[in-house]
Design an enzyme around this catalytic site. Structure first.
Site, mmCIF file in Angstrom:
data_model
loop_
_atom_site.group_PDB
_atom_site.id
_atom_site.type_symbol
_atom_site.label_atom_id
_atom_site.label_comp_id
_atom_site.label_asym_id
_atom_site.label_seq_id
_atom_site.Cartn_x
_atom_site.Cartn_y
_atom_site.Cartn_z
ATOM 1 N N ASN A 1 0.825 -1.206 0.000
ATOM 2 C CA ASN A 1 0.000 0.000 0.000
ATOM 3 C C ASN A 1 0.859 1.255 0.000
ATOM 4 O O ASN A 1 1.930 1.289 0.603
ATOM 5 C CB ASN A 1 -0.933 0.002 1.213
ATOM 6 N N VAL A 2 0.325 2.283 -0.644
ATOM 7 C CA VAL A 2 1.054 3.540 -0.750
ATOM 8 C C VAL A 2 0.350 4.636 0.064
ATOM 9 O O VAL A 2 0.726 5.788 0.005
ATOM 10 C CB VAL A 2 1.169 3.978 -2.235
ATOM 11 N N HIS B 1 5.852 -0.616 -2.715
ATOM 12 C CA HIS B 1 5.401 0.125 -3.902
ATOM 13 C C HIS B 1 5.467 1.641 -3.711
ATOM 14 O O HIS B 1 4.826 2.377 -4.459
ATOM 15 C CB HIS B 1 3.978 -0.313 -4.283
ATOM 16 N N SER C 1 -4.751 -9.340 -3.431
ATOM 17 C CA SER C 1 -5.234 -10.278 -4.447
ATOM 18 C C SER C 1 -4.125 -11.231 -4.875
ATOM 19 O O SER C 1 -4.384 -12.201 -5.580
ATOM 20 C CB SER C 1 -5.786 -9.523 -5.660
HETATM 21 P P1 OAD Z 1 -6.115 -5.523 -5.006
HETATM 22 O O1 OAD Z 1 -7.088 -4.434 -5.223
HETATM 23 O O2 OAD Z 1 -5.614 -6.248 -6.194
HETATM 24 O O3 OAD Z 1 -6.747 -6.618 -4.043
HETATM 25 C C1 OAD Z 1 -7.402 -6.288 -2.847
HETATM 26 C C2 OAD Z 1 -7.727 -7.562 -2.127
HETATM 27 O O4 OAD Z 1 -8.293 -7.233 -0.883
HETATM 28 C C3 OAD Z 1 -8.707 -8.479 -2.850
HETATM 29 O O5 OAD Z 1 -8.189 -9.804 -2.842
HETATM 30 C C4 OAD Z 1 -9.983 -8.392 -2.002
HETATM 31 O O6 OAD Z 1 -10.685 -9.618 -1.959
HETATM 32 C C5 OAD Z 1 -9.420 -8.062 -0.644
HETATM 33 N N1 OAD Z 1 -10.308 -7.300 0.260
HETATM 34 C C6 OAD Z 1 -11.151 -6.283 -0.050
HETATM 35 N N2 OAD Z 1 -11.727 -5.778 1.060
HETATM 36 C C7 OAD Z 1 -11.232 -6.497 2.111
HETATM 37 C C8 OAD Z 1 -11.419 -6.450 3.521
HETATM 38 N N3 OAD Z 1 -12.248 -5.555 4.109
HETATM 39 N N4 OAD Z 1 -10.735 -7.330 4.295
HETATM 40 C C9 OAD Z 1 -9.915 -8.246 3.721
HETATM 41 N N5 OAD Z 1 -9.691 -8.330 2.405
HETATM 42 C C10 OAD Z 1 -10.332 -7.468 1.594
HETATM 43 O O7 OAD Z 1 -4.916 -4.902 -4.117
HETATM 44 P P2 OAD Z 1 -3.405 -5.388 -3.951
HETATM 45 O O8 OAD Z 1 -3.321 -6.861 -3.853
HETATM 46 O O9 OAD Z 1 -2.837 -4.572 -2.873
HETATM 47 O O10 OAD Z 1 0.462 -1.727 -7.277
HETATM 48 O O11 OAD Z 1 -2.793 -4.935 -5.331
HETATM 49 C C11 OAD Z 1 -1.429 -5.122 -5.547
HETATM 50 C C12 OAD Z 1 -0.866 -3.973 -6.338
HETATM 51 O O12 OAD Z 1 -1.572 -3.817 -7.565
HETATM 52 C C13 OAD Z 1 -1.018 -2.621 -5.669
HETATM 53 O O13 OAD Z 1 -0.014 -2.353 -4.730
HETATM 54 C C14 OAD Z 1 -0.902 -1.695 -6.828
HETATM 55 C C15 OAD Z 1 -1.822 -2.394 -7.786
HETATM 56 O O14 OAD Z 1 -1.676 -2.116 -9.086
HETATM 57 C C16 OAD Z 1 1.007 -0.672 -7.867
HETATM 58 O O15 OAD Z 1 0.405 0.366 -7.982
HETATM 59 C C17 OAD Z 1 2.401 -0.921 -8.330
#
Ligand code: OAD
Length: 239
Positions: free
Chosen positions: A101-102, A118, A188
């Site tokens: 997270n940023v 990131h 995710s």
């Molecule tokens: P994503 O948006 O891809 O995934 C968010 C995850 O959180 C999903 O698997 C949801 O099911 C889950 N989720 C949502 N609400 C929730 C809650 N209340 N409790 C638990 N889980 C929940 O986000 P990231 O995996 O962080 O990179 O994405 C990875 C990277 O992709 C980010 O850092 C960013 C993005 O592009 C860059 O900008 C380089």
């Protein structure tokens, strides 16, 4: 209580713990996730906007997206999930937080031992001099913003196709390889290299607990998969 006995035992006996977080940990604070239906911005996907090419072609458009995110994030507060993770620092002998997270909400909650893989949306970087500085001004007076040297400033975040900060990813690999418990929350697990960290930890014998609103590509390697909201489920870790 939903935690299994092996998971409780792993939490109670763990000495060296890593938490890996993604956008889902901040969802309950009101930060839009990237891949959920609320994460879309003008029908662009992050892979289309968060790239050096997109910034070269249209810095104003990319900055508008970051401005949108900065406006949303600025007034938000850390939630229970961030707070519980911040307390892990005192609770475990050794604890490292690795976040994708940023938004800076982990720091607002009090986390100190943190690796930002990131970058941070509250820092800007000169595209010529690579100099970084804190900038929390919302809204920015003009888009794109410029450095004193006359060059365009960019958000100090990692874009698709760019390497992660070397010190951060190296330290993350080391921590993943050395921990006995890894807690993966709200990611995710589709963006590399962050998504490989639980696999490294697992290969080195760590117990893996995953907390997510839905199944992910790493759920099958988790020793304990807890489905639901991070802020609710993480309370169960305070045993
Ligand atoms: P994503 O948006 O891809 O995934 C968010 C995850 O959180 C999903 O698997 C949801 O099911 C889950 N989720 C949502 N609400 C929730 C809650 N209340 N409790 C638990 N889980 C929940 O986000 P990231 O995996 O962080 O990179 O994405 C990875 C990277 O992709 C980010 O850092 C960013 C993005 O592009 C860059 O900008 C380089």
């Amino acid at each position: 209580m939903r935690l299994s006995t092996p998971a409780k035992d792993a939490i109670l006996s763990a000495k060296n713990v890593v938490a890996l977080t993604g956008a889902g940990i901040s969802a309950e604070s009101g930060v839009p996730t990237f891949r959920g239906k609320d994460g879309l911005w003008r029908n662009f996907r992050p892979e289309e906007l968060a790239t050096p090419e997109a910034f070269r072609n249209n810095p104003k458009l990319v900055w508008e997206w970051y401005e949108w995110r900065r406006q949303i994030i600025k007034p938000l507060k850390p939630n229970k999930g961030h707070e519980i993770i911040a307390r892990f620092e005192n609770r475990f002998h050794q604890f490292m937080l690795i976040t994708q997270n940023v938004d800076g909400l982990h720091q607002k909650a009090g986390s100190k031992n943190i690796l930002e893989l990131h970058g941070n949306i509250w820092r800007v970087k000169c595209t010529k001099e690579n100099k970084t500085s804190i900038n929390t001004e919302v809204p920015l007076p003009s888009l794109p913003p410029y450095c004193e040297c006359g060059s365009i400033l960019r958000p100090d975040v990692v874009w698709f196709g760019e390497p992660l900060p070397n010190h951060a990813i190296q330290a993350a690999y080391d921590a993943a390889g050395a921990c006995d418990l890894m807690i993966v929350v709200g990611t995710s697990a589709v963006v590399q290299p962050a998504a490989s960290l639980p696999i490294i930890a697992k290969q080195q014998g760590a117990f893996i607990v995953e907390v997510n609103a839905e199944e992910t590509p790493i759920s099958h390697i988790a020793d304990e998969f807890l489905i639901g909201k991070a802020g609710v489920i993480l309370k169960e870790f305070e045993i």
